[in-house]
Scaffold this active site. Structure first.
Site, short mmCIF file in Angstrom:
data_model
loop_
_atom_site.label_atom_id
_atom_site.label_comp_id
_atom_site.label_asym_id
_atom_site.label_seq_id
_atom_site.Cartn_x
_atom_site.Cartn_y
_atom_site.Cartn_z
N VAL A 239 4.59 43.89 -9.78
CA VAL A 239 4.24 43.32 -11.08
C VAL A 239 3.66 41.92 -10.92
O VAL A 239 3.80 41.30 -9.86
CB VAL A 239 5.45 43.31 -12.06
CG1 VAL A 239 6.00 44.72 -12.26
CG2 VAL A 239 6.52 42.33 -11.63
N CYS A 240 2.99 41.45 -12.00
CA CYS A 240 2.44 40.09 -12.04
C CYS A 240 1.40 39.94 -10.93
O CYS A 240 0.46 40.74 -10.85
CB CYS A 240 3.61 39.10 -11.97
SG CYS A 240 3.19 37.37 -12.21
N ILE A 241 1.54 38.98 -10.04
CA ILE A 241 0.56 38.77 -8.96
C ILE A 241 0.93 39.55 -7.69
O ILE A 241 0.17 39.57 -6.71
CB ILE A 241 0.40 37.25 -8.66
CG1 ILE A 241 -0.81 36.96 -7.75
CG2 ILE A 241 1.66 36.67 -8.05
CD1 ILE A 241 -2.15 37.40 -8.31
#
Lengths: 236, 236
Positions: free
Chosen positions: B137-139
């Site tokens: 998730v995210c980066i």
């Protein structure tokens, strides 16, 4: 549209052994956000009592600041406690972790004779005197016990039960809270105790051998009750 | 009774600006526990690239260890990555935060030409080659892009959408992932992208301007899909 309720979240670092218990702190922010209230993270701008290596449990030869480490949990969105007054808040939540017992107070070192950070004491006393509710989970009830020691106010608090597994000595901790002038009651691992006289809610969370799911269940119950009491206090 | 599924959670420190994003990491542990799987926290035993003061955003003149700081999120229950092999795990989840881009890889400094921690690369390659699912998730999708750069495997990943507010440059980040050899797709702030070829799931979380409740919604979807894919992979 009404202004949302504004609930402070008092942090004490970032990590169970020397700061706020990270799960309890994050799950408190989640539960309050899901209840539609605005949260304001707060922490005292003071050095931590210890820095503990959470891999080994040993003390590390360094110093860290409670506000700066708490800012990790708050994603930078945090205020120094000295800049916050009770008037700005509708209520307060205090996650557990040893930070409550080492940085907000010296409970971990001195128990019922421990000291409390003056800005923490002043905020808690002002909130209770204004009828504004406070929720405290895990060992954070010790902060309330010390905040009201000798004031005539006797908060009713829980740190869990001797009838279910705990990594801590619940009987001794309860006795110490009473020595500080609080009343105590035992509640089950995911149950909540409500002090209707002083508008205080407490729940054991990681004082008991709870899973993270059980801790979230308890925090959801605690924060629901907090927001209910805050709404009631505001409308009365 | 069947053995529970065992899902690794790969951490990279503790704090959005120099480690694992604390909310994403804790909420990943919560979502997986609620799905009834066993979690195993893992982190490389290496120095952090930076220590960032999360109150000011400035670099601090000190060094911290990724495994030791990750242990705060894991409450001490964490393994060094070097002691874990893909065989022990049924799947893996990677929370975001700059630690994924600074400690697991050098993405934050060098983008698609960045380096990846060899133990991270080896684990990710072994999992994908064994058909074991990974959620990022995210980066954290950047870690997958670098892990498969030049291998012929082209993971399909998302870091969000240009059609909703983000604190980051989603178009540039997506382009950089493609330069590293990944495919990208845009998805909404709380949506999930599934790569059925490589058994990879991704979701933007705090790459977008999401609240903690929206991040939890996205992480619940991501981890539900991960556990569904892990169950399917194990039974086939």
């Amino acid at each position: 549209m009404n202004n949302p309720l504004k609930i402070g979240v008092l942090l004490a670092g970032n990590g169970v052994y020397d700061g706020s218990e990270t799960h309890e702190a994050v799950l408190t922010l989640l539960a309050l956000d899901r209840l539609g209230v605005q949260t304001v993270c707060l922490a005292p701008d003071v050095p931590q009592t210890h820095v503990i290596n959470h891999l080994t449990g040993q003390e590390m030869p360094e110093t860290r600041n409670v506000l700066v480490e708490s800012a990790r949990i708050a994603r930078g969105n945090i205020k120094p406690l000295s800049l916050v007054v009770a008037n700005e808040l509708d209520g307060l939540a205090i996650p557990g972790g040893f930070g409550a017992a080492k940085n907000l107070t010296t409970w971990a070192l001195a128990g019922p004779e421990g000291q409390i950070e003056p800005a923490v004491r002043d905020l808690l006393q002002a909130l209770v005197r204004a009828g504004k509710p406070i929720a405290a989970v895990c060992i954070a009830p010790a902060v309330l016990a010390l905040a009201f020691r000798g004031t005539g106010i006797q908060p009713k608090l829980t740190v869990g039960t001797t009838a279910a597994p705990s990594p801590y000595d619940i009987a001794a901790t309860s006795a110490a809270l009473e020595q500080a002038g609080a009343q105590t009651r035992q509640v089950g691992p995911t149950e909540v105790l409500v002090d209707d006289v002083n508008n205080i809610i407490s729940s054991p969370c990681y004082m008991m051998e709870n899973s993270i799911s059980q801790v979230f269940e308890a925090i959801e119950k605690t924060m629901s009750k907090l927001v209910e009491m805050v709404s009631l206090a505001k409308s009365s």
